[in-house]
Design an enzyme around this catalytic site. Structure first.
Site, PDB file in Angstrom:
ATOM      1  N   LYS A  84     -16.239 -25.677 -30.829  1.00 10.17           N
ATOM      2  CA  LYS A  84     -16.848 -26.620 -29.881  1.00 10.17           C
ATOM      3  C   LYS A  84     -16.960 -26.002 -28.501  1.00 10.17           C
ATOM      4  O   LYS A  84     -17.897 -26.303 -27.771  1.00 10.17           O
ATOM      5  CB  LYS A  84     -16.062 -27.931 -29.823  1.00 10.17           C
ATOM      6  CG  LYS A  84     -16.330 -28.806 -31.027  1.00 10.17           C
ATOM      7  CD  LYS A  84     -16.054 -30.271 -30.748  1.00 10.17           C
ATOM      8  CE  LYS A  84     -16.403 -31.124 -31.951  1.00 10.17           C
ATOM      9  NZ  LYS A  84     -15.812 -32.454 -31.905  1.00 10.17           N
ATOM     10  N   LYS A 130     -21.119 -25.913 -43.351  1.00 10.12           N
ATOM     11  CA  LYS A 130     -20.717 -27.280 -43.681  1.00 10.12           C
ATOM     12  C   LYS A 130     -21.806 -28.277 -43.295  1.00 10.12           C
ATOM     13  O   LYS A 130     -22.460 -28.099 -42.268  1.00 10.12           O
ATOM     14  CB  LYS A 130     -19.437 -27.533 -42.863  1.00 10.12           C
ATOM     15  CG  LYS A 130     -18.754 -28.816 -43.069  1.00 10.12           C
ATOM     16  CD  LYS A 130     -17.570 -28.936 -42.105  1.00 10.12           C
ATOM     17  CE  LYS A 130     -17.993 -29.335 -40.716  1.00 10.12           C
ATOM     18  NZ  LYS A 130     -16.912 -29.736 -39.817  1.00 10.12           N
ATOM     19  N   LYS A 136     -23.712 -33.323 -38.625  1.00 12.26           N
ATOM     20  CA  LYS A 136     -24.788 -34.020 -37.911  1.00 12.26           C
ATOM     21  C   LYS A 136     -25.473 -33.112 -36.892  1.00 12.26           C
ATOM     22  O   LYS A 136     -26.594 -33.374 -36.482  1.00 12.26           O
ATOM     23  CB  LYS A 136     -24.239 -35.278 -37.234  1.00 12.26           C
ATOM     24  CG  LYS A 136     -23.125 -34.969 -36.265  1.00 12.26           C
ATOM     25  CD  LYS A 136     -22.269 -36.151 -35.955  1.00 12.26           C
ATOM     26  CE  LYS A 136     -21.047 -35.708 -35.187  1.00 12.26           C
ATOM     27  NZ  LYS A 136     -19.801 -35.755 -35.889  1.00 12.26           N
TER      28      LYS A 136
END
Ligand code: TYM
Length: 326
Positions: A108, A190, A193
């Site tokens: 992130k 993976k 969204k």
């Protein structure tokens, strides 16, 4: 059992097959706590109105997936302040070095390089507090959360080592099929969204779902044969995993079913199975979303029950570290 999902985007079939389906199947066996992790979402900037909408949609979807609010405690994380209170205490028993090694923090911070805030770094400690405060035996999650459960166990063991058995040490509960659903567009990453082309959302229109499955990447060898070989054929293995999870069939049964038919028949069949799996959930979610008063009554009752249990652990922790009882 306890688990949560961040309402940072629309729920997708990775969330469903990796987590929610597993929760719903165990509601009768365990005392279950499931929440919307709204406090975790603000580690990345959110649109406030969208966040509110997604929390309610997520709650409606939980219920539509079979989590009966009479049997499961469903609540919004920010409604139970003791999560944050325990997180502060646990911060003082968590090392800078161990947080620096967390994969999600590294990912992130690479994706949001302009906003590497302290909350993003501290995220696993809040998650450890979410868990430990309910003293659960199991935390049902997908494979990607394993590292977060490991650090939670490390923090709990460290705390227990100093103060005695304060926290129960939780186990991750990760099922074999569905624990790591991959992107339909890039099956080596993976499903998430942040990559909408390869992601199938739970409330997406059937025609869009079918289109995504028809376009799903299979493999580059031209074998055109439905065979479970995750190393050689990750795209096919992923579709087989989704089909197996949606229909309850084994990999051998799927291989037999599509023997001699190729991907041209297999991909739309997986799409259809997912559409059928989601159809009743979509209808029930829409019905529940029209009844805001009911949803409000669910999250209020959930927060009250959760707070009662959570406060007991918090009081014990405060006493152990030497705070005077208020
Ligand atoms: P989150 O919101 O990213 O994901 C929610 C759940 O969905 C699972 N999942 C997947 N499973 C299979 N395949 C995928 N592609 C896939 N993508 C997501 C996740 O493993 C997870 O179970 N930190 C957590 C939220 C959280 C939490 C907690 C979880 C906050 N506090 C306490 C458990 C206990 C998270 O970001 O999950």
């Amino acid at each position: 059992m306890l688990s949560g999902i961040q309402p940072s985007g629309e729920l997708h079939i990775g969330n469903y097959l990796g987590a929610i389906k597993n929760w719903a199947e165990r509601a009768d066996e365990y005392d279950c706590y499931y929440f919307m992790a709204d406090m975790h979402t603000i580690t990345v900037r959110q649109d406030p109105a969208e966040l509110r909408r997604r929390v309610l949609t997520q709650l409606a979807t939980y219920i539509a997936c079979g989590l009966d609010p009479e049997k499961n405690t469903l609540f919004i994380q920010s409604h139970v302040p003791s999560h944050a209170q325990l997180a502060w205490v646990l911060n003082c028993y968590t090392m800078f070095g161990e947080l620096s090694r967390m994969t999600q923090f590294k990912d992130k911070s690479a994706r949001h390089a302009d906003n590497i805030n302290a909350g993003l770094f501290d995220y696993p400690v809040l998650m450890a507090a979410d868990i430990l405060i309910y003293q659960p035996d199991y935390v049902p999650v997908g494979e990607d959360q394993r590292q977060h459960i490991e650090i939670c166990r490390d923090i709990a063991n460290r705390f227990n080592g100093i103060y005695g058995d304060v926290f129960k040490i939780p186990e991750p509960f990760i099922q074999k099929v569905g624990a790591r659903v991959m992107s339909l567009a890039t099956p080596d990453s993976k499903m998430s969204k942040s990559q909408p082309e390869g992601c199938v959302f739970m409330l997406e229109k059937p025609e869009d779902i079918l289109r995504k499955f028809k376009r799903a990447v299979t493999d580059s060898d031209r074998e055109n044969c439905v065979r479970y070989a995750p190393e050689e054929k990750p795209g096919v293995a992923n579709l087989m995993q989704i089909y197996a999870s949606a229909t309850g069939k084994s990999y051998e049964e799927i291989e037999k079913e599509f023997d001699g038919q190729g991907y041209g028949a297999f991909k739309p069949a997986v799409g259809e199975a997912v559409v059928e799996m989601l159809r009743p959930i979509q209808a029930e979610t829409q019905r529940l979303l029209a009844d805001k008063a009911y949803l409000e009554s669910v999250y209020r009752a959930g927060a009250e029950k959760a707070a009662y249990v959570a406060n007991k652990t918090l009081r014990k922790v405060y006493k152990k570290v030497g705070f005077i009882q208020p």
